[in-house]
Design an enzyme around this catalytic site. Structure first.
Site, mmCIF file in Angstrom:
data_model
loop_
_atom_site.group_PDB
_atom_site.id
_atom_site.type_symbol
_atom_site.label_atom_id
_atom_site.label_comp_id
_atom_site.label_asym_id
_atom_site.label_seq_id
_atom_site.Cartn_x
_atom_site.Cartn_y
_atom_site.Cartn_z
ATOM 1 N N LYS A 113 0.849 -1.207 0.000
ATOM 2 C CA LYS A 113 0.000 0.000 0.000
ATOM 3 C C LYS A 113 0.877 1.246 0.000
ATOM 4 C CE LYS A 113 -4.236 -1.771 0.654
ATOM 5 N NZ LYS A 113 -5.615 -1.623 0.930
ATOM 6 N N LYS A 192 -2.284 -11.540 -10.101
ATOM 7 C CA LYS A 192 -3.151 -12.087 -9.049
ATOM 8 C C LYS A 192 -4.539 -11.435 -9.100
ATOM 9 C CE LYS A 192 -3.790 -11.042 -4.635
ATOM 10 N NZ LYS A 192 -3.652 -10.646 -3.264
ATOM 11 N N LYS A 195 -9.422 -7.275 -6.053
ATOM 12 C CA LYS A 195 -10.331 -6.131 -6.242
ATOM 13 C C LYS A 195 -9.559 -4.893 -6.651
ATOM 14 C CE LYS A 195 -12.173 -6.674 -2.280
ATOM 15 N NZ LYS A 195 -12.730 -7.688 -1.425
HETATM 16 P P1 TYM Z 1 -8.989 -11.084 1.935
HETATM 17 O O1 TYM Z 1 -10.334 -10.622 2.364
HETATM 18 O O2 TYM Z 1 -8.104 -10.175 1.186
HETATM 19 O O3 TYM Z 1 -9.141 -12.400 1.061
HETATM 20 C C1 TYM Z 1 -9.954 -13.474 1.508
HETATM 21 C C2 TYM Z 1 -9.297 -14.794 1.139
HETATM 22 O O4 TYM Z 1 -9.214 -14.920 -0.269
HETATM 23 C C3 TYM Z 1 -7.884 -15.257 -0.622
HETATM 24 N N1 TYM Z 1 -7.574 -14.694 -1.945
HETATM 25 C C4 TYM Z 1 -7.053 -15.395 -2.949
HETATM 26 N N2 TYM Z 1 -6.689 -16.688 -3.039
HETATM 27 C C5 TYM Z 1 -6.187 -17.097 -4.225
HETATM 28 N N3 TYM Z 1 -6.035 -16.291 -5.302
HETATM 29 C C6 TYM Z 1 -6.398 -14.991 -5.259
HETATM 30 N N4 TYM Z 1 -6.268 -14.208 -6.317
HETATM 31 C C7 TYM Z 1 -6.919 -14.485 -4.030
HETATM 32 N N5 TYM Z 1 -7.354 -13.268 -3.633
HETATM 33 C C8 TYM Z 1 -7.756 -13.405 -2.335
HETATM 34 C C9 TYM Z 1 -7.026 -14.630 0.461
HETATM 35 O O5 TYM Z 1 -5.746 -15.223 0.515
HETATM 36 C C10 TYM Z 1 -7.864 -14.912 1.679
HETATM 37 O O6 TYM Z 1 -7.639 -16.222 2.149
HETATM 38 N N6 TYM Z 1 -6.503 -10.786 6.191
HETATM 39 C C11 TYM Z 1 -7.448 -11.585 5.460
HETATM 40 C C12 TYM Z 1 -8.778 -11.742 6.183
HETATM 41 C C13 TYM Z 1 -8.656 -12.278 7.563
HETATM 42 C C14 TYM Z 1 -8.358 -13.634 7.920
HETATM 43 C C15 TYM Z 1 -8.379 -13.629 9.379
HETATM 44 C C16 TYM Z 1 -8.058 -14.794 7.214
HETATM 45 C C17 TYM Z 1 -8.843 -11.568 8.700
HETATM 46 N N7 TYM Z 1 -8.668 -12.382 9.793
HETATM 47 C C18 TYM Z 1 -8.109 -14.813 10.076
HETATM 48 C C19 TYM Z 1 -7.807 -15.949 7.933
HETATM 49 C C20 TYM Z 1 -7.821 -15.961 9.353
HETATM 50 C C21 TYM Z 1 -7.720 -10.884 4.145
HETATM 51 O O7 TYM Z 1 -7.561 -9.708 4.019
HETATM 52 O O8 TYM Z 1 -8.225 -11.671 3.204
#
Ligand code: TYM
Length: 312
Positions: A113, A192, A195
Site C-alpha cells: 500500500k 493475481k 479487487k
Molecule cells: P482477503 O479478504 O483479502 O481475502 C480473503 C481470502 O481470499 C484469498 N484470496 C485469494 N486466493 C487465491 N487467489 C487470489 N487471487 C486471491 N485473492 C484473495 C485470500 O488469501 C484470503 O484467504 N486478512 C485476510 C482476512 C482475515 C483472515 C483472518 C483470514 C482476517 N482475519 C483470520 C484468515 C484468518 C484478508 O484480508 O483476506
C-alpha cells in the site's frame, strides 16, 4: 475427543471474486466438517479501506450470504462477525504491545500500500495483530487461505511465540493451509486476481457479468494456448478434457472464451441460485447465533489472557 480447529475469514470490503472462492472458501468447505470450524466476517479489517457506513453494513450481509450459498452449514460451523466479539480487538492490543514496529514494517500488505501511494493508516499497519487475535483466540490449528495471507499466518505464529515466551504457554501455533494450484488465482490480466487490480471474475455475478469479465481476459498469441484463459478454465473443468479442447481450438480465442463462459456459469449457477433464496433475516439469525458461540469461546480464553498479563 476434541476435534482440531479450523478457522478462516474474509474481509467484507466488496463483492467476492472467484480468487476468494478457490483460494479460501472452497478449501474451507472441503475440510470444515472434520473440524471445529469458524468462519469469520473480517468487518473491522474492512474498515482499513472502507469508510462508507452503508457499504460496510451491506457488505457484511452480502459476505454471509456468500458463505451460506457456498455450502457452509451454519449448524456445522460457527459463522460470526469479528466486530461482535470484543475479545478480538482486545487481544490485538495486547499483541501490539508485544511486537516491534520494525517487525510490523516487514508486512507485505502494508509495504504494498505504501509503495502504491495509498493511505497507510495505523489500522493497516497493525492489521496482522488483529488477524493474529482472530486466529489465536480459538486455539486454531489450521487456517485455509490464499498465498497472499501466508505471511499473516506466520505473524500469528510469531505473536503466539512472543506471548508464550513472555507470559507462559497459552497459545497454540497455527498452520496455514494453502492448496497448490489455487494459492494465487490469476485475474483477467494474468496478475493475481484482486479487487484493487480491477481484474476480477465475480463469484456471484450474472451470466452477463461473467461473460463481460471473460471477454476482457488479456490474451497473447506467443504460445500455443491463451494462458490467461486456460488458468481460469482449469479451475472449473478437468485438465485432461481441456488439453484436447485447447488442442483442437488453437488460435480460436473467441471459441475458447465462449466455452469458458459456459463452464464457469455451469459451475457457479447452483450457488447463485441458492444465494437468491437466502434472506437478510437468515443472515441476522446466523450472525446472532454464531456471535454468541464465538463470544463464549473467546471470552473464556481472554480471562486466562487477562490473568496472564496481570490486568486481572
Ligand atoms: P482477503 O479478504 O483479502 O481475502 C480473503 C481470502 O481470499 C484469498 N484470496 C485469494 N486466493 C487465491 N487467489 C487470489 N487471487 C486471491 N485473492 C484473495 C485470500 O488469501 C484470503 O484467504 N486478512 C485476510 C482476512 C482475515 C483472515 C483472518 C483470514 C482476517 N482475519 C483470520 C484468515 C484468518 C484478508 O484480508 O483476506
Amino acid at each position: 475427543m476434541n476435534k482440531p480447529v479450523l478457522l478462516t475469514g474474509l474481509q467484507s470490503s466488496g463483492e467476492l471474486h472467484i480468487g476468494n472462492y478457490f483460494g479460501a472458501i472452497k478449501p474451507f468447505v472441503d475440510l470444515y466438517e472434520a473440524y471445529d470450524s469458524y468462519l469469520m466476517v473480517a468487518d473491522y479489517h474492512a474498515l482499513t479501506s472502507l469508510k462508507d457506513p452503508e457499504a460496510v453494513r451491506k457488505n457484511i450481509v452480502e459476505v454471509v450470504k456468500d458463505y451460506l450459498a457456498s455450502g457452509v452449514d451454519p449448524k456445522k460451523a460457527i459463522i460470526f462477525k469479528q466486530s461482535t466479539v470484543p475479545a478480538h480487538t482486545e487481544l490485538a492490543w495486547i499483541f501490539d504491545c508485544l511486537v516491534s514496529v520494525p517487525f510490523l514494517m516487514q508486512g507485505h500488505a502494508y509495504k504494498d500500500k505504501v509503495a502504491k501511494g495509498l493511505e497507510a493508516n495505523a489500522g493497516l499497519f497493525t492489521y496482522p495483530m488483529l488477524m493474529a487475535a482472530d486466529i489465536l483466540l480459538y486455539d486454531t490449528d489450521v487456517v485455509p487461505v490464499g498465498e497472499d495471507q501466508r505471511q499473516h499466518v506466520e505473524y500469528a505464529r510469531e505473536a503466539a511465540v512472543k506471548f508464550n515466551n513472555t507470559y507462559g504457554e497459552l497459545f497454540k501455533e497455527p498452520k496455514e493451509k494453502i492448496l497448490s494450484g489455487v494459492g494465487v488465482v490469476p485475474g483477467t490480466d494474468g496478475k493475481k486476481m484482486s479487487k484493487s487490480y480491477k481484474n476480477t471474475v465475480p463469484l456471484f455475478g450474472t451470466k452477463d457479468e461473467l461473460a463481460k469479465a471473460v471477454m476482457s481476459i488479456v490474451t497473447d498469441s506467443s504460445g500455443d494456448r491463451p494462458e490467461n484463459v486456460y488458468a481460469i478454465h482449469k479451475l472449473v473443468r478437468d485438465e485432461t478434457e481441456l488439453t484436447s479442447i485447447y488442442g483442437s481450438n488453437q488460435g480460436n480465442y473467441k471459441a475458447l472464451k465462449e466455452m469458458l463462459i459456459e463452464d464457469l456459469d455451469r459451475y457457479l449457477a447452483p450457488m447463485r441460485e441458492k444465494r437468491a433464496s437466502i434472506t437478510s433475516a437468515d443472515v441476522a439469525a446466523v450472525l446472532e447465533d454464531g456471535g454468541r458461540q464465538a463470544r463464549a469461546v473467546s471470552e473464556a480464553k481472554m480471562e486466562k489472557v487477562r490473568k496472564a498479563v496481570g490486568v486481572a
